[in-house]
Design an enzyme around this catalytic site. Structure first.
Site, PDB file in Angstrom:
ATOM      1  N   GLY A 227     -11.306  -0.429 -15.870  1.00 28.60           N
ATOM      2  CA  GLY A 227     -11.186  -0.557 -17.317  1.00 28.60           C
ATOM      3  C   GLY A 227      -9.774  -0.548 -17.857  1.00 28.60           C
ATOM      4  O   GLY A 227      -8.784  -0.449 -17.135  1.00 28.60           O
ATOM      5  N   CYS A 252      -2.710   4.472  -9.576  1.00 28.98           N
ATOM      6  CA  CYS A 252      -3.299   3.303 -10.226  1.00 28.98           C
ATOM      7  C   CYS A 252      -3.629   3.606 -11.698  1.00 28.98           C
ATOM      8  O   CYS A 252      -2.716   3.736 -12.500  1.00 28.98           O
ATOM      9  CB  CYS A 252      -4.521   2.811  -9.452  1.00 28.98           C
ATOM     10  SG  CYS A 252      -4.963   1.095  -9.813  1.00 28.98           S
ATOM     11  N   ASN A 294      -5.153  -2.914  -6.748  1.00 34.64           N
ATOM     12  CA  ASN A 294      -6.353  -3.335  -7.465  1.00 34.64           C
ATOM     13  C   ASN A 294      -6.230  -2.897  -8.915  1.00 34.64           C
ATOM     14  O   ASN A 294      -6.642  -1.804  -9.282  1.00 34.64           O
ATOM     15  CB  ASN A 294      -7.606  -2.727  -6.821  1.00 34.64           C
ATOM     16  CG  ASN A 294      -8.843  -2.972  -7.654  1.00 34.64           C
ATOM     17  OD1 ASN A 294      -8.890  -3.893  -8.459  1.00 34.64           O
ATOM     18  ND2 ASN A 294      -9.861  -2.139  -7.469  1.00 34.64           N
ATOM     19  N   GLY A 296      -5.656  -4.505 -13.265  1.00 37.96           N
ATOM     20  CA  GLY A 296      -5.469  -5.593 -14.206  1.00 37.96           C
ATOM     21  C   GLY A 296      -4.502  -5.254 -15.324  1.00 37.96           C
ATOM     22  O   GLY A 296      -4.234  -6.095 -16.193  1.00 37.96           O
ATOM     23  N   TYR A 297      -4.006  -4.016 -15.322  1.00 39.20           N
ATOM     24  CA  TYR A 297      -3.084  -3.551 -16.370  1.00 39.20           C
ATOM     25  C   TYR A 297      -1.861  -2.915 -15.716  1.00 39.20           C
ATOM     26  O   TYR A 297      -1.930  -2.438 -14.578  1.00 39.20           O
ATOM     27  CB  TYR A 297      -3.778  -2.530 -17.283  1.00 39.20           C
ATOM     28  CG  TYR A 297      -4.970  -3.103 -18.012  1.00 39.20           C
ATOM     29  CD1 TYR A 297      -4.849  -3.600 -19.304  1.00 39.20           C
ATOM     30  CD2 TYR A 297      -6.214  -3.164 -17.399  1.00 39.20           C
ATOM     31  CE1 TYR A 297      -5.939  -4.136 -19.972  1.00 39.20           C
ATOM     32  CE2 TYR A 297      -7.316  -3.701 -18.050  1.00 39.20           C
ATOM     33  CZ  TYR A 297      -7.170  -4.185 -19.331  1.00 39.20           C
ATOM     34  OH  TYR A 297      -8.252  -4.731 -19.985  1.00 39.20           O
ATOM     35  N   HIS A 337      -2.006   1.702  -4.029  1.00 37.67           N
ATOM     36  CA  HIS A 337      -2.908   2.665  -3.408  1.00 37.67           C
ATOM     37  C   HIS A 337      -2.317   3.171  -2.092  1.00 37.67           C
ATOM     38  O   HIS A 337      -2.425   2.503  -1.061  1.00 37.67           O
ATOM     39  CB  HIS A 337      -4.268   2.024  -3.150  1.00 37.67           C
ATOM     40  CG  HIS A 337      -5.072   1.829  -4.392  1.00 37.67           C
ATOM     41  ND1 HIS A 337      -6.169   2.611  -4.714  1.00 37.67           N
ATOM     42  CD2 HIS A 337      -4.926   0.949  -5.412  1.00 37.67           C
ATOM     43  CE1 HIS A 337      -6.658   2.208  -5.867  1.00 37.67           C
ATOM     44  NE2 HIS A 337      -5.915   1.202  -6.313  1.00 37.67           N
ATOM     45  N   GLU A 339      -3.351   5.459  -0.148  1.00 41.18           N
ATOM     46  CA  GLU A 339      -4.360   5.755   0.876  1.00 41.18           C
ATOM     47  C   GLU A 339      -4.722   4.508   1.676  1.00 41.18           C
ATOM     48  O   GLU A 339      -5.264   4.595   2.780  1.00 41.18           O
ATOM     49  CB  GLU A 339      -5.611   6.371   0.249  1.00 41.18           C
ATOM     50  CG  GLU A 339      -6.536   5.411  -0.478  1.00 41.18           C
ATOM     51  CD  GLU A 339      -6.017   4.957  -1.824  1.00 41.18           C
ATOM     52  OE1 GLU A 339      -6.657   4.084  -2.429  1.00 41.18           O
ATOM     53  OE2 GLU A 339      -4.980   5.486  -2.278  1.00 41.18           O
TER      54      GLU A 339
END
Length: 367
Positions: A227, A252, A294, A296-297, A337, A339
């Site tokens: 989101g 993230c 991963n 989108g912002y 990320h 991990e």
């Protein structure tokens, strides 16, 4: 097997024809694409994809099957899956089930035999694209915006605990106690912390600082998740309070929320960073690392208060902000990320850097 025609109807007016894999289940969501060549199981179970129809750009999906231990959540949250060619006969010594069995078990709306290259170009050219997986090519998508409550839907509803693991270099329970705020966390984050000897407590996304205090953590991790981060800006007070009191790592979405809580701004990328080969430069050492991403912002670079924060990492491709470090507090964040499930382990050291900011128990007792 019977091949049944299905359609992906886009908000751009484009209609792509494919075939159903598994049940004919209509679904709507935001269209995104992931460029990773492997790691499809982790992608499909990553809660950060909640509400999204994920296009895998690598043409063959399912060739090494699925197992019972690489899930990133208890069940998939993605709205749908788009692929070019499914593999029905995987070969891997750890494979327990096939792609078809995976999408059937979790009722994931899936189309194959789609021109994923053409679809990727549509997303790149238009940016924010929404779509509907359907058997009716006249059925246009009604969903044309990001769900404002998507984090609430994927977060845990009660406090859960993960015990530190016994490894060659760490004893269980001897490491620090770390609380993970769950905005849609990946199990590999808590697994990594446990492997480093930490006892981990996962809490719901909106847990107030008073409850955190009762848990007596020695460090805080703000997790990844789906989101628009601005939809969670009302949690800024909570985040400021915990980052003032505890060593903190934001990952993230957690990275973006820390920035928002401390006066920064976020903005939408044209079509996001999703894959396992994104180059990121460490501005302290000058080294470039290949990362799994991963999102989108991003954090707006011009909004970062440089009097209090250093930009620690940038994306080599588009120069976007990939990391922040507070100048006086033990707070650090990364957009990628560390991990690395799926992806390379170049930035695994981020977890060790975070844990190094937590005083050991002896130091705290004699402070």
């Amino acid at each position: 097997m019977n091949e049944i025609t299905g359609y992906l109807v886009l908000s751009t007016g484009d209609v792509l024809e494919g075939k159903w894999l598994g049940e004919e289940i209509a679904a709507e969501g935001e269209l995104v694409f992931n460029t990773a060549m492997t790691g499809y199981q982790e992608v499909m179970t990553d809660p950060s994809y909640a509400g999204q129809i994920v296009t895998m750009t690598y043409p063959l999906i399912g060739n090494y099957g699925f197992n019972d231990f690489d899930h990133e959540s208890l069940k998939p949250s993605l709205a749908g899956l788009i692929i070019s060619s499914p593999c029905h006969t995987p070969e891997h010594y750890q494979a327990s089930f096939t792609l078809t069995e995976m999408v059937s078990q979790y009722k994931i709306p899936t189309l194959y035999d789609i021109d994923t290259r053409a679809l990727t170009r549509i997303i790149r050219e238009n940016g924010e694209v929404y779509g509907k997986i359907t058997s009716n090519k006249q059925a246009a998508p009604k969903m044309i915006k990001v769900d404002t409550e998507v984090v609430k839907k994927v977060s845990v509803t009660k406090i859960t605990k993960v015990k530190g693991k016994n490894t060659s270099s760490h004893l269980p329970g001897k490491g620090p106690h770390v609380v993970v705020y769950d905005y849609g966390y990946k199990h590999s984050i808590t697994d990594t912390l446990a492997e480093l000897g930490c006892n981990v407590t996962v809490v719901p996304y909106d847990t107030p600082p008073a409850v955190i205090k009762e848990l007596q953590p020695e460090g805080i991790v703000l997790s990844n998740g789906p989101g628009d981060p601005k939809y969670l800006s009302y949690l800024g007070g909570h985040i400021r309070e915990v980052t003032d009191k505890y060593p903190t790592l934001g990952i993230c979405l957690g990275h973006q929320l820390v920035a928002l809580a401390h006066g920064g701004q976020t903005e939408r990328l044209p079509y996001g960073h999703r894959g396992s080969n994104h180059p990121v430069k460490d501005l302290t050492t000058g080294k470039v690392f290949i990362t799994s991403q991963n999102h989108g912002y991003v954090v707006d670079m011009d909004s970062v208060e440089l009097a209090n924060w250093d930009i620690s990492h940038i994306n080599v491709n588009d120069r976007s902000v990939e990391g922040l470090v507070h100048r006086t507090k033990p707070v650090m964040t990364v957009q990628f990320h560390p991990e690395a499930h799926p992806g390379p382990i170049d930035t695994y050291k981020i977890f060790k850097e975070f844990l190094s900011k937590i005083p050991d128990k002896g130091e705290k007792q004699h402070a």
